[in-house]
Motif scaffolding. Structure first.
Motif, PDB file in Angstrom:
ATOM      1  N   ILE A  58      -2.242   3.685  -4.536  1.00 35.27           N
ATOM      2  CA  ILE A  58      -2.299   4.765  -5.529  1.00 35.27           C
ATOM      3  C   ILE A  58      -3.606   5.536  -5.387  1.00 35.27           C
ATOM      4  O   ILE A  58      -3.613   6.780  -5.402  1.00 35.27           O
ATOM      5  N   TRP A  59      -4.719   4.814  -5.241  1.00 34.79           N
ATOM      6  CA  TRP A  59      -6.013   5.483  -5.067  1.00 34.79           C
ATOM      7  C   TRP A  59      -5.993   6.357  -3.816  1.00 34.79           C
ATOM      8  O   TRP A  59      -6.456   7.519  -3.845  1.00 34.79           O
ATOM      9  N   ALA A  60      -5.461   5.835  -2.710  1.00 33.03           N
ATOM     10  CA  ALA A  60      -5.424   6.603  -1.461  1.00 33.03           C
ATOM     11  C   ALA A  60      -4.571   7.851  -1.607  1.00 33.03           C
ATOM     12  O   ALA A  60      -4.919   8.926  -1.098  1.00 33.03           O
TER      13      ALA A  60
ATOM     14  N   VAL B 219       0.844  -1.205   0.000  1.00 31.63           N
ATOM     15  CA  VAL B 219       0.000   0.000   0.000  1.00 31.63           C
ATOM     16  C   VAL B 219       0.876   1.250   0.000  1.00 31.63           C
ATOM     17  O   VAL B 219       0.653   2.189  -0.783  1.00 31.63           O
ATOM     18  N   MET B 220       1.894   1.257   0.866  1.00 35.48           N
ATOM     19  CA  MET B 220       2.747   2.438   0.985  1.00 35.48           C
ATOM     20  C   MET B 220       3.595   2.658  -0.266  1.00 35.48           C
ATOM     21  O   MET B 220       3.923   3.790  -0.616  1.00 35.48           O
ATOM     22  N   PHE B 221       3.947   1.580  -0.948  1.00 32.38           N
ATOM     23  CA  PHE B 221       4.704   1.730  -2.189  1.00 32.38           C
ATOM     24  C   PHE B 221       3.848   2.438  -3.241  1.00 32.38           C
ATOM     25  O   PHE B 221       4.316   3.365  -3.914  1.00 32.38           O
ATOM     26  N   GLY B 222       2.610   2.007  -3.378  1.00 37.70           N
ATOM     27  CA  GLY B 222       1.719   2.673  -4.312  1.00 37.70           C
ATOM     28  C   GLY B 222       1.503   4.129  -3.939  1.00 37.70           C
ATOM     29  O   GLY B 222       1.465   5.012  -4.810  1.00 37.70           O
ATOM     30  N   TYR B 223       1.374   4.372  -2.651  1.00 36.79           N
ATOM     31  CA  TYR B 223       1.190   5.748  -2.176  1.00 36.79           C
ATOM     32  C   TYR B 223       2.396   6.600  -2.549  1.00 36.79           C
ATOM     33  O   TYR B 223       2.269   7.735  -3.014  1.00 36.79           O
ATOM     34  N   GLY B 224       3.584   6.031  -2.365  1.00 33.77           N
ATOM     35  CA  GLY B 224       4.804   6.769  -2.670  1.00 33.77           C
ATOM     36  C   GLY B 224       4.969   7.069  -4.148  1.00 33.77           C
ATOM     37  O   GLY B 224       5.510   8.117  -4.520  1.00 33.77           O
ATOM     38  N   LEU B 225       4.505   6.180  -5.019  1.00 34.50           N
ATOM     39  CA  LEU B 225       4.594   6.428  -6.456  1.00 34.50           C
ATOM     40  C   LEU B 225       3.864   7.716  -6.829  1.00 34.50           C
ATOM     41  O   LEU B 225       4.368   8.527  -7.615  1.00 34.50           O
ATOM     42  N   VAL B 226       2.685   7.897  -6.272  1.00 34.17           N
ATOM     43  CA  VAL B 226       1.905   9.095  -6.577  1.00 34.17           C
ATOM     44  C   VAL B 226       2.575  10.329  -5.987  1.00 34.17           C
ATOM     45  O   VAL B 226       2.621  11.397  -6.632  1.00 34.17           O
ATOM     46  N   GLN B 227       3.109  10.227  -4.776  1.00 37.79           N
ATOM     47  CA  GLN B 227       3.779  11.369  -4.164  1.00 37.79           C
ATOM     48  C   GLN B 227       4.969  11.825  -5.005  1.00 37.79           C
ATOM     49  O   GLN B 227       5.178  13.030  -5.215  1.00 37.79           O
ATOM     50  N   ILE B 228       5.755  10.861  -5.487  1.00 36.64           N
ATOM     51  CA  ILE B 228       6.904  11.209  -6.322  1.00 36.64           C
ATOM     52  C   ILE B 228       6.447  11.822  -7.635  1.00 36.64           C
ATOM     53  O   ILE B 228       6.986  12.841  -8.090  1.00 36.64           O
ATOM     54  N   ALA B 229       5.447  11.203  -8.259  1.00 36.10           N
ATOM     55  CA  ALA B 229       4.954  11.708  -9.542  1.00 36.10           C
ATOM     56  C   ALA B 229       4.414  13.127  -9.399  1.00 36.10           C
ATOM     57  O   ALA B 229       4.653  13.986 -10.264  1.00 36.10           O
ATOM     58  N   ARG B 230       3.699  13.389  -8.333  1.00 30.93           N
ATOM     59  CA  ARG B 230       3.129  14.710  -8.107  1.00 30.93           C
ATOM     60  C   ARG B 230       4.237  15.757  -7.946  1.00 30.93           C
ATOM     61  O   ARG B 230       4.134  16.878  -8.466  1.00 30.93           O
TER      62      ARG B 230
ATOM     63  N   ARG C  15      -3.985   9.575  -4.310  1.00 34.32           N
ATOM     64  CA  ARG C  15      -4.659  10.567  -5.157  1.00 34.32           C
ATOM     65  C   ARG C  15      -5.633  11.404  -4.340  1.00 34.32           C
ATOM     66  O   ARG C  15      -5.987  12.526  -4.742  1.00 34.32           O
ATOM     67  N   HIS C  16      -6.071  10.883  -3.186  1.00 38.40           N
ATOM     68  CA  HIS C  16      -6.970  11.629  -2.312  1.00 38.40           C
ATOM     69  C   HIS C  16      -6.240  12.206  -1.093  1.00 38.40           C
ATOM     70  O   HIS C  16      -6.880  12.728  -0.182  1.00 38.40           O
ATOM     71  N   ARG C  17      -4.903  12.087  -1.066  1.00 36.84           N
ATOM     72  CA  ARG C  17      -4.051  12.658  -0.009  1.00 36.84           C
ATOM     73  C   ARG C  17      -4.512  12.249   1.389  1.00 36.84           C
ATOM     74  O   ARG C  17      -4.520  13.053   2.329  1.00 36.84           O
ATOM     75  N   ILE C  18      -4.900  11.013   1.540  1.00 35.47           N
ATOM     76  CA  ILE C  18      -5.466  10.562   2.809  1.00 35.47           C
ATOM     77  C   ILE C  18      -4.442  10.580   3.936  1.00 35.47           C
ATOM     78  O   ILE C  18      -4.753  10.969   5.071  1.00 35.47           O
TER      79      ILE C  18
END
Length: 372
Positions: free
Chosen positions: A217-219, A76-87, A221-224
């Motif tokens: 990744i979904w989480a 979960v955290m890996f997917g979250y980090g992908l979005v943070q880096i991309a952003r 995108r919503h900055r949870i």
């Protein structure tokens, strides 16, 4: 005429959100418990097949709360980090992420070759490449599909649980550890040869965790996790539902592992499958739980410091397990050495991380490759 895409570099420490670092740091204890046990019993799931006394309690809690329930958190955290880096990287995101994921594959290969076949870094790199190309630039509407997929999987898990419980048959089967030759090798050279054969198979079996990465990744995108206080209701429901499913689905297998439930070999296999499937819900469940803890500030900065250096902490653990449990090294075995070592090594890594001023050595190397 060519256009150069400039990267923004890694996020500064003062800009980091607390919840993700707390989650990674705390869950490294669970990773330590699981991997130390694998080394101590020379195989998986790393539980005493004939527990006695308090060993029954350890087996029960390990099965119920740790085994197959820790790695989904990092997915979960890996997917979250992908979005943070991309952003953060904007137009350079894809290039940066591809370099980072390739670096993770290289790190994973080195980790698996030198220390532990059960490496996840390489799998993260492969899944990261797939996610970068297939998922990150999709719309919110597309990403809602992952919620439907998890909903369908939940229905399947409930049906499976009913089938397993209604078809269970009595017997005297015991839990058995599937041996891993590299963990029982008589020399370091022999263990390397075994790991080179084991790692590709292990990596191929865990790549399907992309469904867990996609949820992260979904989480993101919503900055949870950047604003957990604004999402308390969602986090509470996720913690209760996720951990509830993980515990309920793992309970039959946990009772068998403790020697408190006696069933046939076929029933044990069915319960093991249910245990593994419902373990995926421990990922969002634990993430939500620790995010709620972060909103109440009931956290030491030391655990968050380890979370900032989680890759270094993960590799440090593997070095310790090789030294403590390998037959050609100290050769420790059994439930209690594994338990004490896991807690002790995690505590040492927390202390070291808390005293460090900069990034950990693994993070430094990864960032140099990623951001040049």
């Amino acid at each position: 005429m060519t256009t150069t895409l400039h990267t923004n570099g890694p996020v500064a420490r003062k800009e980091r959100a607390l919840a993700p670092d707390l989650i990674r740091g705390a869950m490294l204890l669970f990773i330590a418990l699981a991997n130390a046990a694998n080394f101590a019993f020379r195989g998986q799931p790393g539980l005493d097949p004939t527990p006695y006394g308090m060993e029954r309690v350890v087996n029960f809690l390990m099965s119920l709360l740790v085994d197959s329930r820790a790695y989904p958190v990092f997915a979960v955290m890996f997917g979250y980090g992908l979005v943070q880096i991309a952003r953060r990287q904007g137009d350079a995101a894809r290039r940066v992420l591809m370099r980072r994921n390739v670096a993770l594959i290289v790190f994973g290969f080195a980790h698996a070759t030198l220390l532990y076949f059960g490496d996840f870094l390489g799998a993260y790199g492969i899944v990261g490449i797939l996610a970068t190309w297939l998922l990150l630039r999709r719309s919110d509407r597309f990403h809602r599909l992952i919620l439907w997929l998890w909903g369908l999987q939940t229905v399947y898990a409930v049906v499976l649980a009913v089938i397993v419980l209604t078809t269970a048959s009595g017997g005297d089967a015991t839990l058995t550890n599937k041996p891993n030759p590299s963990l029982a090798a008589s020399s370091y050279a022999a263990s390397i040869a075994d790991r080179l054969a084991e790692w590709p198979v292990h990596t191929a079996t865990v790549i399907p965790f992309i469904i867990i990465v996609w949820l992260g990744i979904w989480a993101a995108r919503h900055r949870i996790l950047e604003n957990p206080a604004q999402h308390r209701t969602l986090l509470r429901r996720t913690a209760v539902a996720g951990l509830g499913i993980a515990i309920a689905g793992g309970l039959p297998y946990a009772l068998v592992s403790a020697g408190w439930l006696h069933v046939s070999a076929g029933t044990v296999d069915a319960m093991a499958f249910l245990h593994a499937l419902t373990g995926e819900y421990g990922g969002p469940g634990y993430v939500a739980l620790f995010a709620l803890i972060a909103t109440r500030n009931r956290v030491t900065t030391a655990i968050a410091a380890l979370g900032q250096r989680s890759m270094s902490g993960y590799l440090f653990q593997s070095v310790a397990w090789v030294a403590l449990f390998s037959p050609w090294a100290l050769g420790l075995t059994g439930t209690w050495p594994a338990l004490v070592a896991a807690v002790g090594i995690w505590a040492v890594s927390v202390s070291i991380a808390h005293r460090m001023r900069g990034a950990g050595p693994a993070e430094t190397a990864l960032r140099r490759f990623t951001y040049r």
